[in-house]
Design a protein around this motif. Structure first.
Motif, PDB file in Angstrom:
ATOM      1  N   THR A  24      80.038  47.593  34.042  1.00  0.00           N
ATOM      2  CA  THR A  24      81.039  46.739  34.665  1.00  0.00           C
ATOM      3  C   THR A  24      80.664  46.498  36.107  1.00  0.00           C
ATOM      4  OG1 THR A  24      82.396  48.611  35.339  1.00  0.00           O
ATOM      5  CG2 THR A  24      82.885  47.623  33.191  1.00  0.00           C
ATOM      6  N   ALA A  25      81.229  45.479  36.676  1.00  0.00           N
ATOM      7  CA  ALA A  25      81.003  45.186  38.088  1.00  0.00           C
ATOM      8  C   ALA A  25      81.712  46.232  38.934  1.00  0.00           C
ATOM      9  CB  ALA A  25      81.526  43.794  38.405  1.00  0.00           C
ATOM     10  N   PRO A  26      81.262  46.405  40.164  1.00  0.00           N
ATOM     11  CA  PRO A  26      81.956  47.360  41.028  1.00  0.00           C
ATOM     12  C   PRO A  26      83.409  46.945  41.233  1.00  0.00           C
ATOM     13  CG  PRO A  26      80.076  46.358  42.172  1.00  0.00           C
ATOM     14  CD  PRO A  26      80.153  45.769  40.812  1.00  0.00           C
ATOM     15  N   SER A  27      84.270  47.914  41.448  1.00  0.00           N
ATOM     16  CA  SER A  27      85.685  47.612  41.621  1.00  0.00           C
ATOM     17  C   SER A  27      85.976  47.009  42.988  1.00  0.00           C
ATOM     18  CB  SER A  27      86.514  48.885  41.425  1.00  0.00           C
ATOM     19  OG  SER A  27      86.135  49.846  42.380  1.00  0.00           O
ATOM     20  N   ARG A  28      85.015  47.035  43.862  1.00  0.00           N
ATOM     21  CA  ARG A  28      85.179  46.436  45.190  1.00  0.00           C
ATOM     22  C   ARG A  28      83.876  45.733  45.547  1.00  0.00           C
ATOM     23  NH1 ARG A  28      82.166  49.741  48.247  1.00  0.00           N
ATOM     24  NH2 ARG A  28      82.004  51.900  47.666  1.00  0.00           N
ATOM     25  N   ASP A  29      83.921  44.977  46.626  1.00  0.00           N
ATOM     26  CA  ASP A  29      82.713  44.296  47.073  1.00  0.00           C
ATOM     27  C   ASP A  29      81.664  45.308  47.502  1.00  0.00           C
ATOM     28  OD1 ASP A  29      83.766  41.772  46.649  1.00  0.00           O
ATOM     29  OD2 ASP A  29      84.621  41.670  48.667  1.00  0.00           O
ATOM     30  N   VAL A  30      80.421  44.934  47.316  1.00  0.00           N
ATOM     31  CA  VAL A  30      79.315  45.787  47.736  1.00  0.00           C
ATOM     32  C   VAL A  30      79.184  45.684  49.247  1.00  0.00           C
ATOM     33  CG1 VAL A  30      76.827  46.135  47.571  1.00  0.00           C
ATOM     34  CG2 VAL A  30      78.135  45.498  45.545  1.00  0.00           C
ATOM     35  N   THR A  31      79.090  46.804  49.903  1.00  0.00           N
ATOM     36  CA  THR A  31      78.945  46.838  51.361  1.00  0.00           C
ATOM     37  C   THR A  31      77.464  46.911  51.726  1.00  0.00           C
ATOM     38  OG1 THR A  31      78.988  49.242  51.496  1.00  0.00           O
ATOM     39  CG2 THR A  31      81.130  48.096  51.565  1.00  0.00           C
ATOM     40  N   PRO A  32      77.134  46.601  52.970  1.00  0.00           N
ATOM     41  CA  PRO A  32      75.738  46.780  53.396  1.00  0.00           C
ATOM     42  C   PRO A  32      75.261  48.219  53.189  1.00  0.00           C
ATOM     43  CG  PRO A  32      76.895  45.421  54.977  1.00  0.00           C
ATOM     44  CD  PRO A  32      77.933  45.936  54.003  1.00  0.00           C
ATOM     45  N   GLU A  33      76.153  49.190  53.383  1.00  0.00           N
ATOM     46  CA  GLU A  33      75.778  50.589  53.154  1.00  0.00           C
ATOM     47  C   GLU A  33      75.398  50.820  51.690  1.00  0.00           C
ATOM     48  OE1 GLU A  33      78.497  49.586  54.796  1.00  0.00           O
ATOM     49  OE2 GLU A  33      78.389  50.521  56.766  1.00  0.00           O
ATOM     50  N   ASP A  34      76.180  50.247  50.769  1.00  0.00           N
ATOM     51  CA  ASP A  34      75.868  50.359  49.341  1.00  0.00           C
ATOM     52  C   ASP A  34      74.499  49.761  49.049  1.00  0.00           C
ATOM     53  OD1 ASP A  34      78.432  51.420  48.796  1.00  0.00           O
ATOM     54  OD2 ASP A  34      79.256  49.418  48.428  1.00  0.00           O
ATOM     55  N   PHE A  35      74.258  48.588  49.633  1.00  0.00           N
ATOM     56  CA  PHE A  35      73.005  47.871  49.396  1.00  0.00           C
ATOM     57  C   PHE A  35      71.817  48.682  49.904  1.00  0.00           C
ATOM     58  CE2 PHE A  35      69.819  44.585  50.049  1.00  0.00           C
ATOM     59  CZ  PHE A  35      69.952  43.822  48.897  1.00  0.00           C
ATOM     60  N   VAL A  36      71.950  49.247  51.106  1.00  0.00           N
ATOM     61  CA  VAL A  36      70.874  50.056  51.684  1.00  0.00           C
ATOM     62  C   VAL A  36      70.577  51.260  50.790  1.00  0.00           C
ATOM     63  CG1 VAL A  36      70.282  51.596  53.607  1.00  0.00           C
ATOM     64  CG2 VAL A  36      71.230  49.330  54.068  1.00  0.00           C
ATOM     65  N   MET A  37      71.621  51.962  50.365  1.00  0.00           N
ATOM     66  CA  MET A  37      71.413  53.146  49.516  1.00  0.00           C
ATOM     67  C   MET A  37      70.830  52.770  48.161  1.00  0.00           C
ATOM     68  SD  MET A  37      74.548  55.704  50.481  1.00  0.00           S
ATOM     69  CE  MET A  37      75.865  54.532  50.279  1.00  0.00           C
ATOM     70  N   ALA A  38      71.268  51.655  47.583  1.00  0.00           N
ATOM     71  CA  ALA A  38      70.727  51.226  46.292  1.00  0.00           C
ATOM     72  C   ALA A  38      69.258  50.840  46.411  1.00  0.00           C
ATOM     73  CB  ALA A  38      71.535  50.049  45.752  1.00  0.00           C
ATOM     74  N   ALA A  39      68.850  50.403  47.602  1.00  0.00           N
ATOM     75  CA  ALA A  39      67.450  50.055  47.835  1.00  0.00           C
ATOM     76  C   ALA A  39      66.597  51.294  48.094  1.00  0.00           C
ATOM     77  CB  ALA A  39      67.347  49.087  49.010  1.00  0.00           C
ATOM     78  N   GLY A  40      67.251  52.460  48.149  1.00  0.00           N
ATOM     79  CA  GLY A  40      66.502  53.697  48.364  1.00  0.00           C
ATOM     80  C   GLY A  40      66.133  53.934  49.811  1.00  0.00           C
ATOM     81  N   ARG A  41      66.849  53.283  50.713  1.00  0.00           N
ATOM     82  CA  ARG A  41      66.572  53.430  52.139  1.00  0.00           C
ATOM     83  C   ARG A  41      67.629  54.316  52.786  1.00  0.00           C
ATOM     84  NH1 ARG A  41      64.748  47.500  54.364  1.00  0.00           N
ATOM     85  NH2 ARG A  41      63.212  47.059  52.757  1.00  0.00           N
ATOM     86  N   ASP A  42      67.281  54.850  53.953  1.00  0.00           N
ATOM     87  CA  ASP A  42      68.236  55.615  54.741  1.00  0.00           C
ATOM     88  C   ASP A  42      69.207  54.654  55.416  1.00  0.00           C
ATOM     89  OD1 ASP A  42      67.069  58.082  54.158  1.00  0.00           O
ATOM     90  OD2 ASP A  42      65.664  57.912  55.836  1.00  0.00           O
ATOM     91  N   VAL A  43      70.453  55.086  55.566  1.00  0.00           N
ATOM     92  CA  VAL A  43      71.454  54.259  56.232  1.00  0.00           C
ATOM     93  C   VAL A  43      71.250  54.410  57.740  1.00  0.00           C
ATOM     94  CG1 VAL A  43      73.909  53.813  56.547  1.00  0.00           C
ATOM     95  CG2 VAL A  43      73.062  54.513  54.313  1.00  0.00           C
ATOM     96  N   THR A  44      70.574  53.430  58.319  1.00  0.00           N
ATOM     97  CA  THR A  44      70.323  53.395  59.753  1.00  0.00           C
ATOM     98  C   THR A  44      70.776  52.028  60.263  1.00  0.00           C
ATOM     99  OG1 THR A  44      68.111  52.447  59.522  1.00  0.00           O
ATOM    100  CG2 THR A  44      68.270  54.870  59.492  1.00  0.00           C
ATOM    101  N   PRO A  45      70.991  51.887  61.566  1.00  0.00           N
ATOM    102  CA  PRO A  45      71.371  50.569  62.083  1.00  0.00           C
ATOM    103  C   PRO A  45      70.367  49.475  61.704  1.00  0.00           C
ATOM    104  CG  PRO A  45      71.784  52.237  63.748  1.00  0.00           C
ATOM    105  CD  PRO A  45      71.051  52.921  62.618  1.00  0.00           C
TER     106      PRO A  45
END
Length: 67
Positions: A24-45
């Motif tokens: 199913t689709a996420p229950s909320r919009d994807v945030t930039p933090e979600d996108f960064v983590m899904a890309a396998g990157r560290d959450v940095t500015p």
């Protein structure tokens, strides 16, 4: 000992569930933090800026990256 069921013993109504029904689709919009983590990157500015730009310029990027 095999735990699989031989084809002969399965009922004719048994079938695989289509993939679209399992996810199913996420229950909320994807945030930039979600996108960064899904890309396998560290959450940095720097990576958050990258995610914001990517999400703004490529609307299908989220769909391709997230399951």
């Amino acid at each position: 000992m095999s735990t699989s069921t031989p084809d002969e013993s399965r009922s004719s109504g048994d079938h695989c569930t289509p993939d679209a029904l399992l996810h199913t689709a996420p229950s909320r919009d994807v945030t930039p933090e979600d996108f960064v983590m899904a890309a396998g990157r560290d959450v940095t500015p720097k990576n958050l800026d990258w995610a914001r730009r990517k999400m703004a310029t490529d609307p299908t990027a989220v769909e391709r990256l997230l399951p």
